[in-house]
Write a protein that holds these residues in place. Structure first.
Motif, mmCIF file in Angstrom:
data_model
loop_
_atom_site.group_PDB
_atom_site.id
_atom_site.type_symbol
_atom_site.label_atom_id
_atom_site.label_comp_id
_atom_site.label_asym_id
_atom_site.label_seq_id
_atom_site.Cartn_x
_atom_site.Cartn_y
_atom_site.Cartn_z
ATOM 1 N N GLY A 40 -8.207 6.219 -1.640
ATOM 2 C CA GLY A 40 -8.380 4.777 -1.673
ATOM 3 C C GLY A 40 -7.795 4.161 -0.427
ATOM 4 N N LYS A 41 -6.979 3.152 -0.616
ATOM 5 C CA LYS A 41 -6.347 2.498 0.525
ATOM 6 C C LYS A 41 -4.841 2.692 0.529
ATOM 7 N N SER A 42 -4.369 3.618 -0.288
ATOM 8 C CA SER A 42 -2.927 3.834 -0.375
ATOM 9 C C SER A 42 -2.425 4.631 0.822
ATOM 10 N N TYR A 43 -1.148 4.425 1.145
ATOM 11 C CA TYR A 43 -0.486 5.143 2.239
ATOM 12 C C TYR A 43 0.793 5.777 1.710
ATOM 13 N N SER B 108 -5.822 -5.693 4.001
ATOM 14 C CA SER B 108 -5.954 -4.669 2.972
ATOM 15 C C SER B 108 -4.667 -4.544 2.169
ATOM 16 N N ILE C 253 -9.433 -0.190 11.770
ATOM 17 C CA ILE C 253 -8.207 -0.643 11.108
ATOM 18 C C ILE C 253 -7.211 -1.118 12.158
ATOM 19 N N LEU D 25 0.820 -1.210 0.000
ATOM 20 C CA LEU D 25 0.000 0.000 0.000
ATOM 21 C C LEU D 25 0.854 1.260 0.000
ATOM 22 N N GLU E 238 -8.460 -4.516 7.793
ATOM 23 C CA GLU E 238 -9.653 -3.679 7.853
ATOM 24 C C GLU E 238 -10.896 -4.539 7.985
ATOM 25 N N ARG F 36 -2.728 7.716 5.503
ATOM 26 C CA ARG F 36 -3.582 7.141 4.471
ATOM 27 C C ARG F 36 -4.008 8.222 3.486
#
Length: 417
Positions: free
Chosen positions: A358-361, A321, A295, A51, A309, A355
């Motif tokens: 979307g779900k990117s970090y 995730s 989370i 991620l 998640e 974060r």
């Protein structure tokens, strides 16, 4: 200040190249072997989708900035745990000392002196604060309760209880049904931990204290009278390294058996196992929950932070995730503040994650400055910084290391990230 030697570069390098086998729980295990087994890094967990987004993909990440505001000196041994409580920071070390630092003073005054508020003969592995009481978990299998008194400078806290209490031990002593098998030829009462107490956590209302141990069990204590009301034996197949609680009553335990387990106390009954989360390929060293509990972050010797998640807002089951990668060695500690995730590693760095879409970090910052593995973290909003424009937030991140120092980092993050 006298510094104790930590693992040499050669030892850390050698351990990184080996597939370390984590020692099974045994009360006779030594501090040097057990406490440092989590430093043995293993190959990165490539089987999980990453991620992490490179900072080069987002030019505006350069608008975040950080610096080391102070280095807290005074400890003469490895720092194993940190805890924030109001205006005070507490640090516990391998020689049994607990220091308190006043966060209200200026940076110069605050960190020029320190106060040793308690001392025992055993390493301090975890600290939690409840009102005027400090609970500390120790290498000698005990939990100590200290009466907080910060009104008198240089005054040590009074130890008001050691868990299990004498009353708890005596009431269980004469009934065979109160004994459990702890090793092949040894039994003890169920209120006793028989190996290092590695982690503590408080329930939301503060009425219950949870303790996790390398003896593979976790226990529940009433904070009103310090009575042990439940013990979950053989909760894992190996040492439990971390325990966290969600506001809805779910209990998460992370273990050297590579598993995370989810527990729930049933009404008027004991805790039962809800789920077993398996994705890490090495010992789980640290857990942290987002503020809303939706989370779960887990850090392990595989150099990865796995993000779990809930499948839906009403579901209790956690699913993977993805993973956050960037550290070069074992993840040793995690902390969450607001919408940021802080991670400390055997690679001597602290990373700050946020974060995004979307779900990117994205990794907002990498703190470099420790000369030993980062063993513990805690963080808070920096309320001393006023931002009337609302353009961003300032944070204070505290890191404790095997180099015997605590460092204070200031981080500013713009709101548009």
């Amino acid at each position: 200040m006298v510094l104790l030697p930590f693992l040499s570069k050669k030892e850390l390098s050698d351990s990184d190249q080996s597939n370390s086998k984590h020692l099974s729980s045994d009360s006779s295990s030594s501090l040097s072997s057990r406490s440092f087994s989590s430093l043995y890094s293993q190959p990165s967990l490539l089987s999980v989708l990453s991620l992490s987004i490179s900072s080069s993909q987002f030019e505006h990440l350069s608008n975040t900035y950080h610096h080391c505001a102070a280095t807290l000196t005074g400890h003469s041994s490895y720092i194993f745990c940190l805890s924030l409580a109001g205006n005070y920071l507490y640090s516990g070390s391998s020689n049994g000392e607990i220091f308190v630092w006043d966060r209200n003073s200026s940076i110069q005054d605050n960190y020029s002196t320190q106060n040793i508020v308690s001392q025992s003969c055993s390493a301090v592995k975890s600290i939690v604060i409840l009102g005027d009481k400090l609970f500390s978990a120790h290498q000698d299998h005990r939990i100590r309760v200290w009466k907080i008194d910060n009104g008198t400078p240089n005054k040590k806290y009074k130890c008001i209880a050691t868990l299990p209490t004498i009353n708890d031990r005596c009431t269980k002593l004469f009934w065979t049904r109160n004994y459990v098998q702890v090793r092949r030829h040894k039994k003890c009462t169920w209120v006793h931990h028989v190996d290092t107490v590695s982690a503590l956590a408080l329930s939301k209302d503060g009425s219950l204290l949870y303790s996790a141990s390398w003896d593979r069990s976790f226990k529940v204590w009433r904070t009103s009278d310090f009575k042990c009301i439940e013990s979950v034996w053989n909760a894992h197949d190996d040492a439990i390294n971390s325990i966290v609680l969600s506001n809805n009553g779910h209990v998460y335990t992370g273990s050297a058996d590579k598993k995370i387990k989810v527990w729930k106390k049933q009404e008027d009954k004991n805790h039962t196992l809800l789920a077993t989360l398996e994705k890490h390929k090495s010992a789980v060293n640290a857990l942290a929950l987002s503020e809303d509990g939706s989370i779960l972050y887990s850090g392990a010797c595989d150099r990865s932070i796995v993000v779990w998640e809930k499948e839906s807002s009403s579901a209790s089951q956690m699913v993977v995730s993805g993973a956050l990668r960037g550290h070069k060695k074992s993840i040793l500690c995690l902390a969450v503040v607001s919408d940021l995730v802080c991670s400390g590693s055997a690679d001597k760095t602290v990373r700050i994650w946020k974060r995004g879409f979307g779900k990117s970090y994205s990794c907002l910052a990498v703190f470099e400055g420790h000369s030993g593995p980062v063993k513990c973290l805690t963080a808070a909003l920096d309320t001393s910084v006023k931002d009337d424009s609302g353009s961003g937030n300032s944070y204070l991140v505290y890191s404790g290391s095997l180099d015997c120092y605590v460092k204070v980092w200031k981080l500013w993050v713009p709101n548009y990230l």
